[in-house]
Design a protein around this motif. Structure first.
Motif, PDB file in Angstrom:
ATOM      1  N   TRP A 108       0.878  -1.044  -0.078  1.00  0.00           N
ATOM      2  CA  TRP A 108       0.092  -0.156   0.085  1.00  0.00           C
ATOM      3  C   TRP A 108       0.949   1.238  -0.191  1.00  0.00           C
ATOM      4  CZ3 TRP A 108      -5.321   0.813   1.046  1.00  0.00           C
ATOM      5  CH2 TRP A 108      -6.233  -0.084   1.091  1.00  0.00           C
ATOM      6  N   GLN A 109       1.867   1.186   0.736  1.00  0.00           N
ATOM      7  CA  GLN A 109       2.913   2.245   0.802  1.00  0.00           C
ATOM      8  C   GLN A 109       3.677   2.550  -0.424  1.00  0.00           C
ATOM      9  OE1 GLN A 109       5.268   2.336   4.590  1.00  0.00           O
ATOM     10  NE2 GLN A 109       6.755   3.614   3.736  1.00  0.00           N
ATOM     11  N   LEU A 110       4.089   1.579  -0.898  1.00  0.00           N
ATOM     12  CA  LEU A 110       4.969   1.771  -1.880  1.00  0.00           C
ATOM     13  C   LEU A 110       4.218   2.186  -3.405  1.00  0.00           C
ATOM     14  CD1 LEU A 110       7.520  -1.167  -1.486  1.00  0.00           C
ATOM     15  CD2 LEU A 110       7.987   1.189  -1.417  1.00  0.00           C
ATOM     16  N   GLY A 111       2.879   1.549  -3.398  1.00  0.00           N
ATOM     17  CA  GLY A 111       2.109   1.634  -4.575  1.00  0.00           C
ATOM     18  C   GLY A 111       0.877   2.227  -4.678  1.00  0.00           C
ATOM     19  N   CYS A 112       0.801   3.352  -3.585  1.00  0.00           N
ATOM     20  CA  CYS A 112      -0.345   4.329  -3.390  1.00  0.00           C
ATOM     21  C   CYS A 112      -0.558   4.952  -4.702  1.00  0.00           C
ATOM     22  CB  CYS A 112      -0.309   5.064  -2.058  1.00  0.00           C
ATOM     23  SG  CYS A 112       0.919   6.219  -2.145  1.00  0.00           S
ATOM     24  N   THR A 113       0.295   5.524  -5.215  1.00  0.00           N
ATOM     25  CA  THR A 113       0.125   6.228  -6.481  1.00  0.00           C
ATOM     26  C   THR A 113       0.716   5.299  -7.809  1.00  0.00           C
ATOM     27  OG1 THR A 113       2.455   7.132  -6.506  1.00  0.00           O
ATOM     28  CG2 THR A 113       0.624   8.235  -5.547  1.00  0.00           C
ATOM     29  N   ALA A 114       0.679   3.874  -7.478  1.00  0.00           N
ATOM     30  CA  ALA A 114       1.255   3.174  -8.914  1.00  0.00           C
ATOM     31  C   ALA A 114      -0.273   3.098  -9.835  1.00  0.00           C
ATOM     32  CB  ALA A 114       1.511   1.717  -8.591  1.00  0.00           C
ATOM     33  N   ARG A 115      -0.038   2.859 -10.933  1.00  0.00           N
ATOM     34  CA  ARG A 115      -1.069   2.596 -12.370  1.00  0.00           C
ATOM     35  C   ARG A 115      -1.354   1.170 -12.187  1.00  0.00           C
ATOM     36  NH1 ARG A 115       2.156   5.632 -16.934  1.00  0.00           N
ATOM     37  NH2 ARG A 115       3.852   3.952 -16.087  1.00  0.00           N
ATOM     38  N   SER A 116      -2.580   1.225 -12.939  1.00  0.00           N
ATOM     39  CA  SER A 116      -3.072  -0.194 -13.152  1.00  0.00           C
ATOM     40  C   SER A 116      -1.987  -0.945 -14.188  1.00  0.00           C
ATOM     41  CB  SER A 116      -4.323  -0.129 -13.965  1.00  0.00           C
ATOM     42  OG  SER A 116      -4.771  -1.468 -14.340  1.00  0.00           O
ATOM     43  N   GLY A 117      -1.898  -2.243 -13.874  1.00  0.00           N
ATOM     44  CA  GLY A 117      -0.713  -2.952 -14.565  1.00  0.00           C
ATOM     45  C   GLY A 117       0.610  -3.073 -13.992  1.00  0.00           C
ATOM     46  N   ASP A 118       0.750  -2.148 -12.959  1.00  0.00           N
ATOM     47  CA  ASP A 118       2.181  -2.262 -12.149  1.00  0.00           C
ATOM     48  C   ASP A 118       2.310  -3.516 -11.372  1.00  0.00           C
ATOM     49  OD1 ASP A 118       2.561   0.054 -13.538  1.00  0.00           O
ATOM     50  OD2 ASP A 118       2.568   1.535 -11.894  1.00  0.00           O
ATOM     51  N   VAL A 119       3.500  -3.485 -10.775  1.00  0.00           N
ATOM     52  CA  VAL A 119       3.621  -4.895  -9.909  1.00  0.00           C
ATOM     53  C   VAL A 119       4.493  -4.080  -8.750  1.00  0.00           C
ATOM     54  CG1 VAL A 119       4.602  -6.985  -9.215  1.00  0.00           C
ATOM     55  CG2 VAL A 119       3.471  -6.608 -11.503  1.00  0.00           C
ATOM     56  N   VAL A 120       4.039  -4.127  -7.325  1.00  0.00           N
ATOM     57  CA  VAL A 120       4.958  -3.980  -6.396  1.00  0.00           C
ATOM     58  C   VAL A 120       5.538  -5.060  -5.744  1.00  0.00           C
ATOM     59  CG1 VAL A 120       4.660  -2.475  -4.134  1.00  0.00           C
ATOM     60  CG2 VAL A 120       3.257  -1.963  -6.032  1.00  0.00           C
ATOM     61  N   CYS A 121       6.685  -4.975  -5.384  1.00  0.00           N
ATOM     62  CA  CYS A 121       7.295  -5.882  -4.537  1.00  0.00           C
ATOM     63  C   CYS A 121       7.950  -5.417  -3.519  1.00  0.00           C
ATOM     64  CB  CYS A 121       8.677  -6.288  -5.539  1.00  0.00           C
ATOM     65  SG  CYS A 121       9.745  -7.663  -4.945  1.00  0.00           S
ATOM     66  N   ALA A 122       7.391  -5.892  -2.345  1.00  0.00           N
ATOM     67  CA  ALA A 122       7.631  -5.427  -1.180  1.00  0.00           C
ATOM     68  C   ALA A 122       8.517  -6.605  -0.292  1.00  0.00           C
ATOM     69  CB  ALA A 122       6.276  -5.272  -0.121  1.00  0.00           C
ATOM     70  N   VAL A 123       9.778  -5.769   0.259  1.00  0.00           N
ATOM     71  CA  VAL A 123      10.543  -6.584   0.838  1.00  0.00           C
ATOM     72  C   VAL A 123      10.834  -6.457   2.276  1.00  0.00           C
ATOM     73  CG1 VAL A 123      13.151  -7.072   0.623  1.00  0.00           C
ATOM     74  CG2 VAL A 123      11.812  -6.392  -1.358  1.00  0.00           C
ATOM     75  N   VAL A 124      10.931  -7.522   3.075  1.00  0.00           N
ATOM     76  CA  VAL A 124      11.110  -7.262   4.545  1.00  0.00           C
ATOM     77  C   VAL A 124      12.354  -8.243   5.082  1.00  0.00           C
ATOM     78  CG1 VAL A 124      10.155  -7.409   6.997  1.00  0.00           C
ATOM     79  CG2 VAL A 124       8.855  -6.728   5.231  1.00  0.00           C
ATOM     80  N   GLY A 125      13.160  -7.759   5.709  1.00  0.00           N
ATOM     81  CA  GLY A 125      14.406  -8.631   6.058  1.00  0.00           C
ATOM     82  C   GLY A 125      13.970  -9.915   6.825  1.00  0.00           C
ATOM     83  N   ALA A 126      14.455 -10.860   6.405  1.00  0.00           N
ATOM     84  CA  ALA A 126      14.262 -12.172   7.170  1.00  0.00           C
ATOM     85  C   ALA A 126      15.528 -12.645   7.932  1.00  0.00           C
ATOM     86  CB  ALA A 126      13.675 -13.180   6.496  1.00  0.00           C
ATOM     87  N   GLY A 127      16.901 -12.036   7.837  1.00  0.00           N
ATOM     88  CA  GLY A 127      17.963 -12.400   8.631  1.00  0.00           C
ATOM     89  C   GLY A 127      18.728 -13.797   7.715  1.00  0.00           C
ATOM     90  N   ARG A 128      19.857 -13.810   8.024  1.00  0.00           N
ATOM     91  CA  ARG A 128      20.723 -14.993   7.403  1.00  0.00           C
ATOM     92  C   ARG A 128      20.665 -14.906   6.061  1.00  0.00           C
ATOM     93  NH1 ARG A 128      18.982 -20.005  11.410  1.00  0.00           N
ATOM     94  NH2 ARG A 128      19.571 -18.937  13.506  1.00  0.00           N
ATOM     95  N   GLY A 129      20.765 -13.720   5.410  1.00  0.00           N
ATOM     96  CA  GLY A 129      20.822 -13.422   3.851  1.00  0.00           C
ATOM     97  C   GLY A 129      19.439 -13.788   3.282  1.00  0.00           C
ATOM     98  N   LEU A 130      18.294 -13.860   3.836  1.00  0.00           N
ATOM     99  CA  LEU A 130      16.907 -13.937   3.431  1.00  0.00           C
ATOM    100  C   LEU A 130      16.217 -12.848   3.496  1.00  0.00           C
ATOM    101  CD1 LEU A 130      16.429 -17.577   4.906  1.00  0.00           C
ATOM    102  CD2 LEU A 130      17.268 -16.949   2.586  1.00  0.00           C
ATOM    103  N   VAL A 131      15.232 -12.814   2.672  1.00  0.00           N
ATOM    104  CA  VAL A 131      14.210 -11.597   2.659  1.00  0.00           C
ATOM    105  C   VAL A 131      12.589 -12.271   2.476  1.00  0.00           C
ATOM    106  CG1 VAL A 131      15.665  -9.650   2.054  1.00  0.00           C
ATOM    107  CG2 VAL A 131      14.482 -11.152   0.414  1.00  0.00           C
ATOM    108  N   HIS A 132      11.758 -11.605   3.117  1.00  0.00           N
ATOM    109  CA  HIS A 132      10.554 -12.076   2.848  1.00  0.00           C
ATOM    110  C   HIS A 132       9.830 -11.064   1.785  1.00  0.00           C
ATOM    111  CE1 HIS A 132      10.333 -14.209   6.669  1.00  0.00           C
ATOM    112  NE2 HIS A 132      10.722 -13.050   7.374  1.00  0.00           N
ATOM    113  N   VAL A 133       9.180 -11.684   0.790  1.00  0.00           N
ATOM    114  CA  VAL A 133       8.687 -10.901  -0.275  1.00  0.00           C
ATOM    115  C   VAL A 133       7.356 -11.080  -0.651  1.00  0.00           C
ATOM    116  CG1 VAL A 133       9.219 -10.579  -2.931  1.00  0.00           C
ATOM    117  CG2 VAL A 133      10.997 -11.354  -1.337  1.00  0.00           C
ATOM    118  N   GLY A 134       6.503  -9.914  -0.707  1.00  0.00           N
ATOM    119  CA  GLY A 134       5.281 -10.182  -1.305  1.00  0.00           C
ATOM    120  C   GLY A 134       5.229  -9.351  -2.570  1.00  0.00           C
TER     121      GLY A 134
END
Length: 286
Positions: free
Chosen positions: A145-171
């Motif tokens: 919501w934060q990254l894409g609040c002004t995005a346009r139709s057809g765009d893709v938002v990739c949200a990244v949250v640190g997971a530690g040990r070289g990994l990330v949580h991605v949505g």
């Protein structure tokens, strides 16, 4: 929806989900964005939003559509003990008390086990004591919501949250033409897997942001030149966006009897547990 295999997202399957589908393994959830917000009756009730799901802690107080107060900090620990005091201070500065709250929204992960539990415990305690609704929002959905609040139709938002040990949580979230996000189930991946997935997304515009260090940003841009990697200031999580997603869910469920706050459960996602059963939002209904 995205499929998950060996920790890697498959971005090629681009489906649109039903508006109130259950958010579970392999499901999608849909969130209304801010398009036409002026026609939505958000009322004047007070909502407290809580996000302590990773290294950024944040609280926000909204009255209807408007942010009365917001505080964010970089936590040296889970910071759960500070939340209630901060919330009371934010409310008091505007002449309100905790007892005046009408709803609570809380980020439920994926992220830090301890941080998620601290925020959720506070939210459940307040909702139970005040007999008000508690809404659980996926951390990566709120970030979308934060990254894409002004995005346009057809765009893709990739949200990244640190997971530690070289990994990330991605949505990954697809932006639709009806002012909505279609959120795909989150996954825990390596930096290489994230870059490969982003490079394979067929959409022209991809926005990536969140907890991204400079080296990872360089790696992402090298994998897919021309995409947008949000500045850390833009991508630092704000509880106001947890509140926005929570308000959308409350509107969608207006008139329904809300279940007890214990129905909102955390999303604990690990490399070994990909796409497991997750309860997000109002008793798992989106």
């Amino acid at each position: 929806m995205s499929s998950i295999s060996d920790g890697q997202l498959n971005p090629e399957s681009m489906e649109t989900g039903s508006k109130h589908g259950t958010y579970s393994s392999g499901a999608r959830s849909v969130g209304e964005r801010s398009a036409g917000w002026w026609d939505d009756d958000a009322g004047s009730d007070l909502l407290l939003a809580i996000d302590s799901s990773s290294r950024t802690g944040s609280l926000a107080v909204l009255k209807g559509h408007y942010v009365l107060a917001e505080a964010s900090w970089t936590a040296t620990g889970p910071g759960g003990a500070l939340h209630l005091g901060y919330a009371e201070l934010l409310l008091q500065n505007h002449g309100f008390r905790v007892a005046d709250l009408k709803a609570v929204a809380v980020a439920i992960g994926p992220g830090s086990f301890t941080g998620i539990r601290a925020g959720l415990s506070l939210g459940q305690g307040l909702a139970s004591a005040l007999d008000i609704p508690l809404v659980g929002i996926s951390t990566v959905e709120a970030l979308a919501w934060q990254l894409g609040c002004t995005a346009r139709s057809g765009d893709v938002v990739c949200a990244v949250v640190g997971a530690g040990r070289g990994l990330v949580h991605v949505g990954l979230s697809d932006v639709t033409g009806s002012g909505s996000f279609v959120h795909r189930p989150p996954s825990t991946v390596t930096a290489d897997e994230l870059c490969a997935s982003v490079a394979a997304i067929p959409n022209e515009c991809v926005i990536v942001g969140g907890e991204i260090e400079p080296d990872l940003a360089r790696q992402i841009v090298a994998a897919r030149p021309g995409l947008t990697v949000a500045h850390p200031v833009t991508g630092q999580r704000r509880a106001a966006y947890v509140a926005m997603a929570g308000l959308a869910l409350l509107r969608a469920r207006r008139g329904a009897e809300y279940p007890g706050p214990e129905s909102v459960q955390p999303i604990y996602l690990t490399r070994e547990k990909q796409g497991g059963s997750m309860t997000s939002g109002w008793s798992g209904e989106r």
